[in-house]
Design an enzyme around this catalytic site. Structure first.
Site, PDB file in Angstrom:
ATOM      1  N   PRO A  90       0.809  -1.226   0.000  1.00 50.94           N
ATOM      2  CA  PRO A  90       0.000   0.000   0.000  1.00 50.94           C
ATOM      3  C   PRO A  90       0.843   1.277   0.000  1.00 50.94           C
ATOM      4  CG  PRO A  90      -0.312  -1.237   2.057  1.00 50.94           C
ATOM      5  CD  PRO A  90       0.598  -2.044   1.196  1.00 50.94           C
ATOM      6  N   GLU A 117       0.712  -6.675   7.600  1.00 52.15           N
ATOM      7  CA  GLU A 117       1.369  -6.328   8.859  1.00 52.15           C
ATOM      8  C   GLU A 117       2.771  -5.812   8.624  1.00 52.15           C
ATOM      9  OE1 GLU A 117       0.871  -9.722  11.341  1.00 52.15           O
ATOM     10  OE2 GLU A 117      -1.278  -9.371  11.561  1.00 52.15           O
ATOM     11  N   ARG A 155      -3.458  -7.885 -20.683  1.00 56.14           N
ATOM     12  CA  ARG A 155      -4.380  -7.364 -21.694  1.00 56.14           C
ATOM     13  C   ARG A 155      -3.657  -6.575 -22.784  1.00 56.14           C
ATOM     14  NH1 ARG A 155      -7.314  -3.766 -21.105  1.00 56.14           N
ATOM     15  NH2 ARG A 155      -9.214  -4.396 -22.122  1.00 56.14           N
ATOM     16  N   ASP A 170     -11.008   1.103 -24.719  1.00 57.04           N
ATOM     17  CA  ASP A 170     -11.420   1.078 -23.323  1.00 57.04           C
ATOM     18  C   ASP A 170     -11.343   2.419 -22.630  1.00 57.04           C
ATOM     19  OD1 ASP A 170     -12.104  -1.481 -23.013  1.00 57.04           O
ATOM     20  OD2 ASP A 170     -10.113  -2.157 -22.433  1.00 57.04           O
TER      21      ASP A 170
HETATM   22 CL1  6GU Z   1      -0.320  -3.821  -3.396  1.00 60.18          CL
HETATM   23  N1  6GU Z   1      -0.918  -4.513  -0.931  1.00 60.18           N
HETATM   24  C1  6GU Z   1      -1.638  -4.391   0.204  1.00 60.18           C
HETATM   25  N2  6GU Z   1      -1.357  -5.183   1.220  1.00 60.18           N
HETATM   26  N3  6GU Z   1      -2.612  -3.524   0.354  1.00 60.18           N
HETATM   27  C2  6GU Z   1      -2.895  -2.743  -0.699  1.00 60.18           C
HETATM   28  C3  6GU Z   1      -2.197  -2.816  -1.899  1.00 60.18           C
HETATM   29  C4  6GU Z   1      -1.182  -3.721  -1.976  1.00 60.18           C
HETATM   30  N4  6GU Z   1      -2.688  -1.906  -2.748  1.00 60.18           N
HETATM   31  C5  6GU Z   1      -3.666  -1.307  -2.074  1.00 60.18           C
HETATM   32  N5  6GU Z   1      -3.792  -1.792  -0.841  1.00 60.18           N
END
Ligand code: 6GU
Length: 264
Positions: A90, A117, A155, A170
């Site tokens: 994230p 975590e 794709r 698209d």
């Molecule tokens: Cl790539 N990993 C995790 N654990 N959470 C996420 C993510 C990735 N992308 C958005 N949230």
């Protein structure tokens, strides 16, 4: 294109690789996916992949050694050494279609699935060459994100989509309208199929007219309208011609009016 996925859940990928576009690309030979079980790169009896965080606190952290070992063993067969090693987390840069296009130009990509975590920071700093997030929300692991990356990149591999044009037309892909700049994004226009009337709901007349120029104009307008209503911030980056601008001005003046007489 080859994806090497490093994960503690290789079985997660069974279903997404067994149907639809990814299956087709695998069967067609345009795609290879190698799943690497992180536990195969541990060296203890319990095949331990995580440990408690230094400094204390809840949760476990993925250990660096198995991940370094896994990635180094994959890259051993690739002497050029310029394979992107992408950590899914994230904290990564946001996956958008231009990023997908960039990734699709590589013949091989290593994907490391993180855990929510945490993962020892030395992986991000000294092993991964890139870090990607699929959106601002929290997943427990990078497996779903790795699936998203594989699907949207695959794709774009030539010959994978039945109709080469469908990628171009698209939402978020290149403009469908010829002569427009590449890389600009507009949402897709609405699609309909038979029956022309369903429970009293009618397909827009213009689509049944056979007038291709009118259909083209209608689609452009509906795409612009949808973009303005749902994702107005996308319009700022869009190259708009005189007709587009006039249309959008009229729409903003009277957003409750139908976009074209044909729509009724
Ligand atoms: Cl790539 N990993 C995790 N654990 N959470 C996420 C993510 C990735 N992308 C958005 N949230």
């Amino acid at each position: 294109m080859q994806f090497d996925v490093v994960t503690i859940f290789p079985e997660f990928f069974g279903s997404i690789l067994a149907c639809g576009l990814l299956k087709r690309a695998l069967v067609g030979g345009q795609l290879t996916v190698q799943l690497h079980d992180l536990r195969d790169f541990t060296d203890d009896r319990h095949r331990t992949v995580d440990d408690r965080p230094f400094g204390g606190g809840p949760g476990m952290v993925l250990k660096p050694e198995p991940i370094f070992r896994a990635v180094e063993s994959l890259k051993a067969g690739d002497p050029a050494g310029n394979v992107p090693v992408i950590l899914l987390s994230p904290q990564g840069r946001l996956l958008r279609q231009p990023v997908v296009e960039e990734l699709s130009r590589h013949p091989r990509i290593v994907l490391i699935c993180g855990r929510y975590e945490g993962m020892d920071e030395r992986v991000a700093e000294h092993l991964a060459t890139d870090e990607i997030s699929i959106g601002d929300y929290v997943l427990s692991g990078g497996e779903l994100a790795a699936g998203v990356v594989m699907e949207c990149v695959t794709r774009l591999i030539p010959g994978v989509l039945g109709n080469e044009e469908s990628a171009l037309q698209d939402s978020f892909g290149e403009e469908a309208i010829p002569g427009q700049q590449a890389g600009r994004r507009v949402l897709d226009w609405p699609h309909y199929t038979r029956p022309a009337e369903f429970r009293g709901l009618c397909v827009p007349e213009v689509l049944l007219s056979g007038d291709h120029a009118e259909v083209h104009r209608w689609r452009r307008r509906r795409a612009l309208e949808k973009t303005w209503r749902k994702r107005p911030e996308l319009l700022a980056d869009l190259p708009l011609d005189h007709e587009d601008r006039k249309f959008l001005e009229d729409l903003k003046q009277a957003p409750w009016l139908p976009v074209s007489p044909q729509q009724g």
